[in-house]
Design an enzyme around this catalytic site. Structure first.
Site, mmCIF file in Angstrom:
data_model
loop_
_atom_site.group_PDB
_atom_site.id
_atom_site.type_symbol
_atom_site.label_atom_id
_atom_site.label_comp_id
_atom_site.label_asym_id
_atom_site.label_seq_id
_atom_site.Cartn_x
_atom_site.Cartn_y
_atom_site.Cartn_z
ATOM 1 N N ASN A 130 57.428 44.001 41.901
ATOM 2 C CA ASN A 130 57.472 44.740 40.642
ATOM 3 C C ASN A 130 56.080 45.118 40.188
ATOM 4 O O ASN A 130 55.097 44.441 40.489
ATOM 5 C CB ASN A 130 58.201 43.942 39.561
ATOM 6 C CG ASN A 130 57.273 43.007 38.817
ATOM 7 O OD1 ASN A 130 56.522 43.448 37.939
ATOM 8 N ND2 ASN A 130 57.289 41.741 39.179
ATOM 9 N N LEU A 155 53.276 45.029 32.411
ATOM 10 C CA LEU A 155 53.208 44.249 31.166
ATOM 11 C C LEU A 155 53.588 45.042 29.918
ATOM 12 O O LEU A 155 53.032 44.833 28.837
ATOM 13 C CB LEU A 155 51.803 43.637 31.012
ATOM 14 C CG LEU A 155 51.431 42.644 32.125
ATOM 15 C CD1 LEU A 155 49.929 42.432 32.182
ATOM 16 C CD2 LEU A 155 52.132 41.312 31.921
ATOM 17 N N CYS A 198 45.952 38.589 34.932
ATOM 18 C CA CYS A 198 45.547 39.916 34.454
ATOM 19 C C CYS A 198 44.151 40.288 34.926
ATOM 20 O O CYS A 198 43.290 39.432 35.046
ATOM 21 C CB CYS A 198 45.540 39.932 32.932
ATOM 22 S SG CYS A 198 47.165 39.869 32.298
ATOM 23 N N ILE A 235 54.070 29.221 39.933
ATOM 24 C CA ILE A 235 52.986 30.175 40.094
ATOM 25 C C ILE A 235 53.417 31.534 39.532
ATOM 26 O O ILE A 235 54.590 31.714 39.180
ATOM 27 C CB ILE A 235 52.610 30.338 41.600
ATOM 28 C CG1 ILE A 235 53.855 30.690 42.393
ATOM 29 C CG2 ILE A 235 51.900 29.143 42.125
ATOM 30 C CD1 ILE A 235 53.645 30.922 43.876
ATOM 31 N N ASN A 236 52.526 32.469 39.553
ATOM 32 C CA ASN A 236 52.884 33.854 39.230
ATOM 33 C C ASN A 236 53.256 34.574 40.535
ATOM 34 O O ASN A 236 53.233 33.972 41.608
ATOM 35 C CB ASN A 236 51.689 34.531 38.549
ATOM 36 C CG ASN A 236 52.139 35.600 37.557
ATOM 37 O OD1 ASN A 236 53.105 36.315 37.825
ATOM 38 N ND2 ASN A 236 51.458 35.703 36.446
#
Lengths: 252, 301
Positions: free
Chosen positions: B69, B73, B130, B191-192
């Protein structure tokens, strides 16, 4: 809205690369309105996410989907035989709203017809139907709309008007000057863009059913947005704020 | 169903199962199927100090065992979230974890400062994946020094417990975890998503670069949870590719105090309630009275 188990009643080709799928649901789906869609868990074959499909028809627990084979998901689906269990989340999204004051015109391009047929059926012949496609092969998609006498354009001229559907609509619109017309449409981006170009000077009301790659279908992931004229929040979710939008609010 | 409640930072949560940030909209969208009160806590969509529009489409791409994806944000901003959506969670008596981000240190700090303690806020969760605009776009979470710096500064402006959500795209995630904890992080979310690319062979192009999620990520997340849980004393929320109750159990055994479910909800919108029930059933069936009985019990072979 619910996630409902069902079984395939039939899944057959109706035109080259186009299929009609009928599913018997194990329980009712609730009220279905024209323009709404379902997210379907395509059986087997390594298809991970669900796929969105316009609800072509729904009655007595039988859901009908008309689809074009365009990728891995629809290819797998086209191979699913009768009796295959299938999961369907729906009905989803915002629908077409019809005003009694206006003369309805439905404009569809190719498989876009699958998105507007439920509306055509609801309007029971009150709407003029314009259908555009590449060749006469695709005219078979109109089989259920034949009683409503659709105007047909083929790009190669093999059936009906030779040219695109917007050129055909233009001829018809000239005869409706001064009348309150409203257009309902679904089709490829280029068709929607040229429709917009045609009707922009007259600011004819127009609702458009949009398609976008989706993951969840219910507004959870923000994956399926379209850009709109809203300066505060330009990206609207096709699955939640759509799939039916006011054409004049969309940034094409 | 047995009792699977947990206590986190002094707050009692119904269960240890949360949604992953950005995978359950603003919470209201799931209402037609089940309510947010089902969750142990609702994790907000990533919030920024100002509303953020996100990326153009395509934003999602499917892989065999996951998805990529690039939502970018998109969010309504921290002010509007608390005006328009927070009252809904209070009404539903559902605690929240506020995920937030910034593109500069100042944005992180301003966002954290905005969020005032409330009995329905369990923790903040800072997204360290980010890009830091001032550092040429390198993510805040990639270097231990940068992580230490940003976590310390954010910690200084908030009284709310702080989770640092770490990116797996690092040389050694244990070093990053230690840096976050030394700077004062009260917990870690691990985790991300993992940076990845989709490829369209028909069109011969790369339609999307973004974050990879789904079951393909689970072994990477499990390793991070297990190794970090041995290295730091703070609670860890495990997230990454959890699709069913057995996946969830494996994260608890590996050392997670709680878990988050993301992509599974897109495949099955009832994944979260099924996992909550499945975890409770597992404990019952195996004679455990609480989640802590299985927490971190995994052995190295």
């Amino acid at each position: 809205m619910d996630d409902i188990e069902g079984k395939i009643l039939s899944n057959r080709s109706i035109a080259p690369g186009h299929c009609l799928l009928r599913i018997r649901l194990s329980r009712p789906m609730g009220v279905v309105r024209p323009g709404q869609f379902v997210m379907m868990k395509v059986p087997d074959g390594g298809v991970f996410l669900r796929r969105p499909f316009s609800i072509y028809d729904y009655q007595k627990g039988v859901l009908t989907i008309m689809y074009k084979v365009v990728g891995k998901g629809t290819e797998q689906l086209s191979k699913a035989p009768e009796d295959t269990p299938i999961l369907t989340l729906g009905p989803l999204g915002r629908w077409f709203t019809v005003s009694r004051r206006n003369i309805p015109i439905v404009v569809a391009g190719g498989i876009g017809f699958a998105g507007v047929y439920a509306l055509v059926k609801k309007l029971q012949g009150k709407a003029s139907i314009f259908f555009g496609c590449s060749t006469s092969d695709e005219v078979a998609l109109l089989k259920d709309a034949v009683p409503f006498h659709p105007f047909v354009a083929t790009l190669d001229g093999s059936y009906g008007f030779k040219g695109n559907v917007i050129q055909l609509l233009k001829i018809h619109l000239n005869g409706l000057k001064g009348k309150n017309v409203e257009i309902f449409t679904c089709g490829p981006d280029n068709m929607v863009k040229s429709l917009r170009g045609l009707i922009e000077p007259h600011r004819i009301p127009c609702q458009v059913l949009l398609e976008e790659r989706m993951a969840c279908g219910m507004g959870l992931c923000f994956g399926c947005v379209k850009k709109t004229m809203d300066a505060q929040e330009p990206y609207k979710r096709v699955c939640k704020e759509g799939p039916v939008f006011d054409l004049w609010e969309i940034s094409l | 169903m047995g009792n699977i409640s947990i206590k986190l930072f002094g707050k009692n949560l119904r269960n240890p199962v949360f949604n992953a940030s950005g995978t359950l909209g603003y919470g209201i969208e799931i209402e037609p199927l089940w309510g947010v009160e089902t969750l142990g806590a609702y994790v907000t969509k990533g919030l920024s100090i100002k509303p953020h529009h996100g990326n153009p489409t395509p934003r999602v791409w499917e892989e065999r065992h996951g998805m990529i994806n690039s939502i970018g944000l998109q969010n309504v901003g921290v002010d509007r979230f608390f005006d328009a959506y927070f009252p809904f969670f209070k009404r539903k008596k559902t605690p929240i974890i506020v995920n937030f981000f910034g593109f500069t240190e100042d944005e992180y700090i301003a966002c954290a400062e905005k969020i005032k303690p409330d009995r329905f806020i369990v923790a903040l969760e800072m997204n360290l994946s980010c890009p830091n605009i001032k550092a040429g776009g390198i993510s805040f979470g990639k270097e231990p020094d940068m992580v230490f710096d940003i976590v310390k500064k954010v910690k200084a402006v908030t009284e709310i417990p702080l989770f640092a959500k770490l990116t797996p795209e690092v040389k050694n995630i244990v070093d990053i975890a230690r840096a976050a904890c030394e700077a004062g992080a009260d917990g870690l979310t691990l985790i991300n998503t993992m940076p990845a690319a989709g490829f369209d062979v028909k069109k011969k192009n790369i339609p999307l670069k973004g974050g990879l999620s789904g079951p393909v990520l689970k072994p990477i997340a499990l390793r991070a949870v297990h190794e970090c849980s041995k290295a730091v004393p703070v609670p860890i929320i495990g997230v990454g590719g959890i699709m069913d109750a057995m996946d969830a159990i494996s994260f608890f055994m590996a050392g997670a105090r709680a878990i988050q479910i993301g992509t599974a909800t897109f495949v099955d919108p009832y994944a979260i309630p099924k996992i909550i029930k499945g975890v409770a059933d597992y404990l019952d069936a195996n004679g455990h009275k609480k989640i802590d009985d299985i927490a971190g019990i995994a052995n190295n072979v």
